[in-house]
Design an enzyme around this catalytic site. Structure first.
Site, PDB file in Angstrom:
ATOM      1  CG  HIS A 260      91.325 -73.706  24.359  1.00 30.87           C
ATOM      2  ND1 HIS A 260      91.290 -73.343  23.223  1.00 30.87           N
ATOM      3  CD2 HIS A 260      90.167 -74.069  24.800  1.00 30.87           C
ATOM      4  CE1 HIS A 260      90.143 -73.343  22.690  1.00 30.87           C
ATOM      5  NE2 HIS A 260      89.336 -73.829  23.715  1.00 30.87           N
ATOM      6  CG  ASP A 314      85.406 -77.981  30.324  1.00 35.17           C
ATOM      7  OD1 ASP A 314      84.165 -77.701  30.239  1.00 35.17           O
ATOM      8  OD2 ASP A 314      86.099 -78.183  29.507  1.00 35.17           O
TER       9      ASP A 314
HETATM   10  N1  CMC Z   1      98.058 -78.494  32.476  1.00 39.89           N
HETATM   11  C1  CMC Z   1      99.544 -78.319  32.678  1.00 39.89           C
HETATM   12  N2  CMC Z   1     100.087 -78.378  31.659  1.00 39.89           N
HETATM   13  C2  CMC Z   1      99.368 -78.025  30.401  1.00 39.89           C
HETATM   14  C3  CMC Z   1      97.903 -77.973  30.452  1.00 39.89           C
HETATM   15  C4  CMC Z   1      97.086 -78.024  31.450  1.00 39.89           C
HETATM   16  N3  CMC Z   1      96.061 -78.215  31.768  1.00 39.89           N
HETATM   17  N4  CMC Z   1      97.650 -78.109  29.210  1.00 39.89           N
HETATM   18  C5  CMC Z   1      98.730 -78.030  28.407  1.00 39.89           C
HETATM   19  N5  CMC Z   1      99.736 -78.156  29.321  1.00 39.89           N
HETATM   20  C6  CMC Z   1     101.168 -78.056  28.571  1.00 39.89           C
HETATM   21  C7  CMC Z   1     101.662 -79.692  28.148  1.00 39.89           C
HETATM   22  O1  CMC Z   1     102.076 -80.398  29.344  1.00 39.89           O
HETATM   23  C8  CMC Z   1     102.695 -79.094  27.059  1.00 39.89           C
HETATM   24  O2  CMC Z   1     103.754 -78.735  27.832  1.00 39.89           O
HETATM   25  P1  CMC Z   1     105.277 -79.327  27.379  1.00 39.89           P
HETATM   26  O3  CMC Z   1     105.362 -78.459  25.812  1.00 39.89           O
HETATM   27  O4  CMC Z   1     106.206 -78.613  28.221  1.00 39.89           O
HETATM   28  O5  CMC Z   1     105.149 -80.586  27.192  1.00 39.89           O
HETATM   29  C9  CMC Z   1     102.152 -77.918  26.516  1.00 39.89           C
HETATM   30  O6  CMC Z   1     101.265 -77.352  27.560  1.00 39.89           O
HETATM   31  C10 CMC Z   1     101.364 -78.197  25.418  1.00 39.89           C
HETATM   32  O7  CMC Z   1     100.030 -79.105  25.529  1.00 39.89           O
HETATM   33  P2  CMC Z   1      99.378 -79.856  24.659  1.00 39.89           P
HETATM   34  O8  CMC Z   1      98.474 -80.967  25.377  1.00 39.89           O
HETATM   35  O9  CMC Z   1     100.178 -80.510  23.525  1.00 39.89           O
HETATM   36  O10 CMC Z   1      98.470 -78.846  23.798  1.00 39.89           O
HETATM   37  P3  CMC Z   1      97.326 -78.769  23.248  1.00 39.89           P
HETATM   38  O11 CMC Z   1      96.947 -77.487  22.240  1.00 39.89           O
HETATM   39  O12 CMC Z   1      96.991 -80.028  22.464  1.00 39.89           O
HETATM   40  O13 CMC Z   1      96.189 -78.638  24.444  1.00 39.89           O
HETATM   41  C11 CMC Z   1      94.303 -79.375  25.929  1.00 39.89           C
HETATM   42  C12 CMC Z   1      94.883 -78.518  24.581  1.00 39.89           C
HETATM   43  C13 CMC Z   1      92.683 -78.519  26.044  1.00 39.89           C
HETATM   44  C14 CMC Z   1      94.168 -80.746  25.391  1.00 39.89           C
HETATM   45  C15 CMC Z   1      95.348 -79.246  27.125  1.00 39.89           C
HETATM   46  O14 CMC Z   1      95.372 -77.908  27.432  1.00 39.89           O
HETATM   47  C16 CMC Z   1      94.450 -80.127  28.245  1.00 39.89           C
HETATM   48  O15 CMC Z   1      94.788 -81.038  27.996  1.00 39.89           O
HETATM   49  N6  CMC Z   1      93.843 -79.501  29.137  1.00 39.89           N
HETATM   50  C17 CMC Z   1      93.247 -80.221  30.288  1.00 39.89           C
HETATM   51  C18 CMC Z   1      91.981 -80.766  29.917  1.00 39.89           C
HETATM   52  C19 CMC Z   1      91.001 -79.604  29.651  1.00 39.89           C
HETATM   53  O16 CMC Z   1      90.795 -78.803  30.632  1.00 39.89           O
HETATM   54  N7  CMC Z   1      90.489 -79.762  28.619  1.00 39.89           N
HETATM   55  C20 CMC Z   1      89.213 -78.900  28.394  1.00 39.89           C
HETATM   56  C21 CMC Z   1      89.480 -78.069  27.035  1.00 39.89           C
HETATM   57  S1  CMC Z   1      88.446 -76.406  26.970  1.00 39.89           S
HETATM   58  C22 CMC Z   1      87.015 -76.842  26.579  1.00 39.89           C
HETATM   59  C23 CMC Z   1      86.526 -77.918  25.918  1.00 39.89           C
HETATM   60  O17 CMC Z   1      87.209 -78.194  24.681  1.00 39.89           O
HETATM   61  O18 CMC Z   1      85.683 -78.855  25.894  1.00 39.89           O
END
Ligand code: CMC
Length: 377
Positions: A260, A314
């Protein structure tokens, strides 16, 4: 002058708001200052929607009026149903919902957003009609006639009735209502921001909500709840969870339902949803998906230690909906029919001091290029 560029606007405030607050370090979510856990234990979705929209817990007469108004506006025009009948049945329900909500605006006089009375009725209609649209589409695409809402049933009970033509076990409606509370609002997320950008042009609320629905659909936002259940079904058994997690992480594949932008601990909504899973299973037997999910959470906890990546809202919601027999591609529409109250609360809040969103960009292209005639390219 260029400012610091923040990809994804991470950490950049886009509004001042008193609707909800997240403490991402402690894992606390409050709606109008009240913790979501307390709302799930004591409130209902409709009462929570009122709290979000109007800023205070309703008095008994306010709640009665709000409930009556929503209850009496659940029906949808036959032309909306006709419109849905024309959409391809294999299409995603979020697209059908977005199309139907955009079309709703053509039936109601919501154009003058400076009219407070008008805005109240727009909010009533949108909160009331989204479940009817979701249920109608769920039936139409299988060739079944939509079922009209029943005024004697509560919000969640009625949704199940419109979906299945039978009144669900009271525990199901109770659990489902808690799920709606947990999804109703979450500060400045992508779909809320999208709606506010649209709203800042003084577009009508149906257009605002239709644009939010579009943003919610993506797998990085609301669409993750569907992807989680697909992933858990793919894994199949708890014993295969650890190798799946290891494989995903070593291939740089994100685990759906984890991580998140704001929470650096387990999402408090995931914790409540896990409790709801257990209450549901006590009554109806367990789900194999839950055992797999527990193992995925355990393995991810070890392998992602120190990265602040934990289950989000989720991760456990789809297990509940799946156990209730709801089709996977309806999970994100369920999210939308709850989140509409949060979107509308932000819309009403912003209208009080609206300013058109018009951010800047940092131009990275060239200047003064000559136009090359087509025969010399
Ligand atoms: N699994 C594995 N690694 C992860 C995940 C994950 N679900 N989420 C983040 N990371 C890692 C990512 O690979 C990165 O690692 P590194 O720094 O080594 O490259 C680091 O954490 C930062 O990730 P980011 O995608 O740049 O971070 P963000 O703040 O943009 O991510 C997010 C937020 C929700 C987009 C992301 O965690 C994600 O894609 N999660 C999976 C999809 C998901 O479950 N979405 C629902 C979000 S909550 C409810 C909603 O909004 O609807």
């Amino acid at each position: 002058m260029p400012h610091d560029f923040m990809p994804g606007l991470a950490g950049v405030p886009a509004a001042t708001s008193s609707i909800s607050d997240v403490d991402g370090q402690r894992g606390v979510l409050e709606y109008r200052g009240i913790r979501v856990e307390e709302l799930c234990a004591k409130s209902s979705y409709l009462e929570t929607a009122y709290l979000l929209l109007f800023g205070h817990l309703p008095t008994p007469s306010e709640l009665q009026r709000w409930t009556n108004d929503v209850t009496h506006h659940r029906r949808i025009k036959f032309r909306i149903i006709d419109l849905m009948k024309c959409l391809p049945e294999q299409g995603h329900p979020m697209d059908a919902l977005q199309a139907a909500v955009a079309a709703l605006g053509m039936f109601y006089p919501g154009r003058n957003v400076k009219d407070i009375e008008n805005n109240y009725w727009s909010a009533v209609r949108l909160v009331a009609k989204l479940p009817t649209i979701v249920a109608a589409w769920a039936r139409l695409r299988h060739g079944d006639a939509p079922i009209s809402p029943r005024d004697d049933l509560g919000f969640s009970e009625n949704f199940f009735y419109m979906l299945t033509e039978s009144v669900a076990h009271p525990l199901w409606s109770e659990i489902f209502d808690d799920c709606l509370i947990l999804h109703a609002e979450h500060t400045m997320n992508a779909s809320t921001f999208t709606g506010l950008v649209t709203a800042s042009t003084l577009a009508d609320p149906y257009t605002v909500v239709a644009s939010s629905i579009g943003a919610l659909k993506g797998p990085l936002h609301g669409g993750a709840n569907e992807e989680v259940v697909v992933m858990l079904k793919d894994i199949g058994t708890a014993g295969k969870a650890r190798s799946y997690v290891e494989g995903s992480l070593s291939n740089k594949k994100k685990l759906m339902g984890f991580g998140h932008r704001v929470y650096k601990v387990k999402d408090p909504r995931a914790t409540v949803l896990q409790g709801l899973c257990q209450s549901l299973f006590k009554e109806c037997g367990s789900s194999p998906l839950y055992e797999v999910a527990l193992e995925v959470e355990r393995a991810a906890g070890e392998l992602l230690k120190g990265k602040g990546i934990y289950p989000n809202v989720d991760f456990y919601s789809g297990i509940i909906y799946d156990k209730m027999g709801i089709e996977i591609d309806l999970f994100t529409p369920l999210f939308a029919m709850s989140r509409v109250s949060g979107w509308l609360a932000h819309w009403l809040e912003q209208l009080r001091e609206n300013k058109l969103f018009r951010p800047d960009q940092i131009y990275s292209g060239e200047h003064n290029r000559p136009y090359v005639p087509i025969d010399r390219r």
